[in-house]
Design a protein around this motif. Structure first.
Motif, PDB file in Angstrom:
ATOM      1  N   ASP A   1      -1.460  -6.703   1.977  1.00  0.00           N
ATOM      2  CA  ASP A   1      -0.395  -6.831   0.990  1.00  0.00           C
ATOM      3  C   ASP A   1      -0.226  -5.492   0.260  1.00  0.00           C
ATOM      4  OD1 ASP A   1       1.410  -7.559  -0.948  1.00  0.00           O
ATOM      5  OD2 ASP A   1       0.162  -9.104  -1.866  1.00  0.00           O
ATOM      6  N   ASN A   2       0.950  -4.879   0.408  1.00  0.00           N
ATOM      7  CA  ASN A   2       1.289  -3.583  -0.189  1.00  0.00           C
ATOM      8  C   ASN A   2       0.431  -2.443   0.350  1.00  0.00           C
ATOM      9  OD1 ASN A   2       2.955  -1.968  -1.885  1.00  0.00           O
ATOM     10  ND2 ASN A   2       1.302  -1.856  -3.406  1.00  0.00           N
ATOM     11  N   PHE A   3       0.006  -2.557   1.595  1.00  0.00           N
ATOM     12  CA  PHE A   3      -0.686  -1.458   2.270  1.00  0.00           C
ATOM     13  C   PHE A   3       0.203  -0.912   3.394  1.00  0.00           C
ATOM     14  CE2 PHE A   3      -5.036  -2.411   0.622  1.00  0.00           C
ATOM     15  CZ  PHE A   3      -5.420  -1.095   0.360  1.00  0.00           C
ATOM     16  N   ASN A   4       0.423   0.402   3.382  1.00  0.00           N
ATOM     17  CA  ASN A   4       1.113   1.097   4.462  1.00  0.00           C
ATOM     18  C   ASN A   4       0.123   1.972   5.213  1.00  0.00           C
ATOM     19  OD1 ASN A   4       3.782   0.256   3.433  1.00  0.00           O
ATOM     20  ND2 ASN A   4       3.371   1.715   1.802  1.00  0.00           N
ATOM     21  N   TYR A   5       0.496   2.402   6.412  1.00  0.00           N
ATOM     22  CA  TYR A   5      -0.282   3.450   7.068  1.00  0.00           C
ATOM     23  C   TYR A   5       0.644   4.605   7.383  1.00  0.00           C
ATOM     24  CZ  TYR A   5       1.282   2.066  11.839  1.00  0.00           C
ATOM     25  OH  TYR A   5       2.006   1.795  12.980  1.00  0.00           O
ATOM     26  N   ILE A   6       0.095   5.822   7.309  1.00  0.00           N
ATOM     27  CA  ILE A   6       0.916   7.018   7.357  1.00  0.00           C
ATOM     28  C   ILE A   6       0.293   8.046   8.291  1.00  0.00           C
ATOM     29  CG2 ILE A   6      -0.251   8.058   5.359  1.00  0.00           C
ATOM     30  CD1 ILE A   6       2.544   9.149   4.519  1.00  0.00           C
ATOM     31  N   ASN A   7       1.151   8.807   8.938  1.00  0.00           N
ATOM     32  CA  ASN A   7       0.703   9.886   9.807  1.00  0.00           C
ATOM     33  C   ASN A   7       0.377  11.099   8.936  1.00  0.00           C
ATOM     34  OD1 ASN A   7       0.402  11.979  11.670  1.00  0.00           O
ATOM     35  ND2 ASN A   7       1.937  11.121  13.054  1.00  0.00           N
ATOM     36  N   GLY A   8      -0.918  11.342   8.734  1.00  0.00           N
ATOM     37  CA  GLY A   8      -1.345  12.404   7.839  1.00  0.00           C
ATOM     38  C   GLY A   8      -1.063  13.797   8.342  1.00  0.00           C
ATOM     39  N   SER A   9      -0.663  13.934   9.595  1.00  0.00           N
ATOM     40  CA  SER A   9      -0.346  15.256  10.138  1.00  0.00           C
ATOM     41  C   SER A   9       1.117  15.625   9.917  1.00  0.00           C
ATOM     42  CB  SER A   9      -0.665  15.308  11.635  1.00  0.00           C
ATOM     43  OG  SER A   9       0.164  14.410  12.362  1.00  0.00           O
TER      44      SER A   9
ATOM     45  N   PHE B   1       5.629   6.754   7.907  1.00  0.00           N
ATOM     46  CA  PHE B   1       4.808   5.631   7.476  1.00  0.00           C
ATOM     47  C   PHE B   1       5.575   4.312   7.587  1.00  0.00           C
ATOM     48  CE2 PHE B   1       7.094   6.516   3.519  1.00  0.00           C
ATOM     49  CZ  PHE B   1       7.305   5.247   2.978  1.00  0.00           C
ATOM     50  N   VAL B   2       4.811   3.219   7.764  1.00  0.00           N
ATOM     51  CA  VAL B   2       5.343   1.853   7.755  1.00  0.00           C
ATOM     52  C   VAL B   2       4.256   0.935   7.208  1.00  0.00           C
ATOM     53  CG1 VAL B   2       6.883   2.218   9.739  1.00  0.00           C
ATOM     54  CG2 VAL B   2       4.565   1.387  10.107  1.00  0.00           C
ATOM     55  N   ARG B   3       4.626  -0.302   6.992  1.00  0.00           N
ATOM     56  CA  ARG B   3       3.676  -1.301   6.509  1.00  0.00           C
ATOM     57  C   ARG B   3       2.601  -1.590   7.557  1.00  0.00           C
ATOM     58  NH1 ARG B   3       4.597  -4.868   2.139  1.00  0.00           N
ATOM     59  NH2 ARG B   3       5.750  -3.702   0.541  1.00  0.00           N
ATOM     60  N   ILE B   4       1.386  -1.834   7.107  1.00  0.00           N
ATOM     61  CA  ILE B   4       0.331  -2.310   8.020  1.00  0.00           C
ATOM     62  C   ILE B   4       0.647  -3.757   8.372  1.00  0.00           C
ATOM     63  CG2 ILE B   4      -2.125  -2.823   8.292  1.00  0.00           C
ATOM     64  CD1 ILE B   4      -2.734  -0.561   6.367  1.00  0.00           C
ATOM     65  N   PRO B   5       0.732  -4.094   9.652  1.00  0.00           N
ATOM     66  CA  PRO B   5       1.087  -5.475  10.016  1.00  0.00           C
ATOM     67  C   PRO B   5      -0.057  -6.440   9.718  1.00  0.00           C
ATOM     68  CG  PRO B   5       0.501  -4.208  11.969  1.00  0.00           C
ATOM     69  CD  PRO B   5       0.525  -3.231  10.831  1.00  0.00           C
ATOM     70  N   ASN B   6       0.297  -7.625   9.229  1.00  0.00           N
ATOM     71  CA  ASN B   6      -0.705  -8.666   9.059  1.00  0.00           C
ATOM     72  C   ASN B   6      -1.341  -8.993  10.407  1.00  0.00           C
ATOM     73  OD1 ASN B   6      -0.484  -9.013   6.293  1.00  0.00           O
ATOM     74  ND2 ASN B   6       1.146 -10.524   6.466  1.00  0.00           N
ATOM     75  N   GLY B   7      -2.637  -9.203  10.381  1.00  0.00           N
ATOM     76  CA  GLY B   7      -3.370  -9.450  11.614  1.00  0.00           C
ATOM     77  C   GLY B   7      -4.157  -8.240  12.070  1.00  0.00           C
ATOM     78  N   TYR B   8      -3.822  -7.051  11.571  1.00  0.00           N
ATOM     79  CA  TYR B   8      -4.588  -5.876  11.963  1.00  0.00           C
ATOM     80  C   TYR B   8      -6.025  -6.009  11.456  1.00  0.00           C
ATOM     81  CZ  TYR B   8      -6.321  -1.106  12.259  1.00  0.00           C
ATOM     82  OH  TYR B   8      -7.089   0.005  12.553  1.00  0.00           O
ATOM     83  N   GLY B   9      -6.973  -5.935  12.383  1.00  0.00           N
ATOM     84  CA  GLY B   9      -8.381  -6.111  12.039  1.00  0.00           C
ATOM     85  C   GLY B   9      -8.735  -7.529  11.652  1.00  0.00           C
ATOM     86  N   GLY B  10      -7.779  -8.467  11.829  1.00  0.00           N
ATOM     87  CA  GLY B  10      -8.011  -9.850  11.445  1.00  0.00           C
ATOM     88  C   GLY B  10      -7.683 -10.136   9.993  1.00  0.00           C
ATOM     89  N   PHE B  11      -7.041  -9.186   9.286  1.00  0.00           N
ATOM     90  CA  PHE B  11      -6.765  -9.333   7.858  1.00  0.00           C
ATOM     91  C   PHE B  11      -5.275  -9.485   7.577  1.00  0.00           C
ATOM     92  CE2 PHE B  11     -10.750  -6.894   7.953  1.00  0.00           C
ATOM     93  CZ  PHE B  11     -11.536  -7.627   7.069  1.00  0.00           C
TER      94      PHE B  11
END
Length: 221
Positions: A57-65, A44-54
């Motif tokens: 803050d304090n959101f990560n994304y993770i490989n659920g597998s 997992f790492v932080r969701i980069p600002n700009g993803y989806g235009g947003f």
């Protein structure tokens, strides 16, 4: 009923129909963020600002597998692809942009079953909407929010109980298929509106001509 009265009613109906068609078109343009189109990662790492235009803050994304999180909500909460988002350390997390509509999302508890997640929709710091849902680790829950005209979302998670089959506890939640409408999509396309109104006007004119022909025939008979 006079022809002018008929014309007014037809014009009103035509305008309502055009607006209705435009509104359907705007709903159809909803965007779904699956978190599967960011850079591939093993954990997992932080969701980069700009993803989806947003801004995130304090959101990560993770490989659920990833085998490290088997049977957690980050594994079971996947709706599309391998990736989900989650709030770091179980703390409040924010999504912000210019004005947008938040339609829905899938939520799961990462560790604690019976986890409560409060989602607030704000505009210029004022809370316009608030909804609290209770979710579990075993499957995602689709939540329809329908928050209109907001510029920020605040996610706060709390409570719940660690299930017996997990060696860990925490108030993190998993988020997938974040669905929204940019505010701009609810504004009629400038090139589309005249076309729809022209079609409506032609239809109204056709009805008026038939009405006039019927009246002429009645007078001649």
């Amino acid at each position: 009923m006079s022809i002018s009265t008929v014309a007014k009613k037809l014009s009103t109906a035509a305008l309502i129909g055009a607006v209705f068609v435009l509104r359907i078109g705007s709903v159809a343009q909803a965007t779904v963020l699956t978190f599967d189109d960011i850079a591939p990662i093993s954990y997992f790492v932080r969701i980069p600002n700009g993803y989806g235009g947003f801004n995130w803050d304090n959101f990560n994304y993770i490989n659920g597998s990833n085998p490290k999180i088997t049977r957690t909500g980050e594994d079971n909460g996947r709706v599309s692809g391998d990736y989900v988002a989650f709030n770091g350390f179980g703390n409040p997390a924010l999504v912000s942009d210019s004005v947008f509509d938040f339609n829905s999302a899938y939520l799961s508890a990462t560790w604690n079953n019976g986890l409560s997640v409060t989602v607030e929709g704000l505009n210029k710091g004022a809370t316009l909407y608030s909804k609290t849902v209770v979710v579990n680790t075993t499957q995602p829950t689709l939540v329809n929010f329908d928050y209109f005209g907001i510029d920020e979302l605040k996610f706060t998670s709390f409570g719940g109980v660690e299930p017996y089959y997990l060696r860990g506890a925490g108030t993190q939640f998993a988020l997938d298929n974040f669905t929204f409408n940019e505010k701009a999509t609810s504004v009629p396309e400038p090139t589309l509106l005249p076309a729809l109104l022209s079609i409506a006007a032609l239809s109204a004119g056709s009805v008026l001509r038939r009405k006039h022909q019927q009246n002429t025939k009645l007078k001649q008979s």
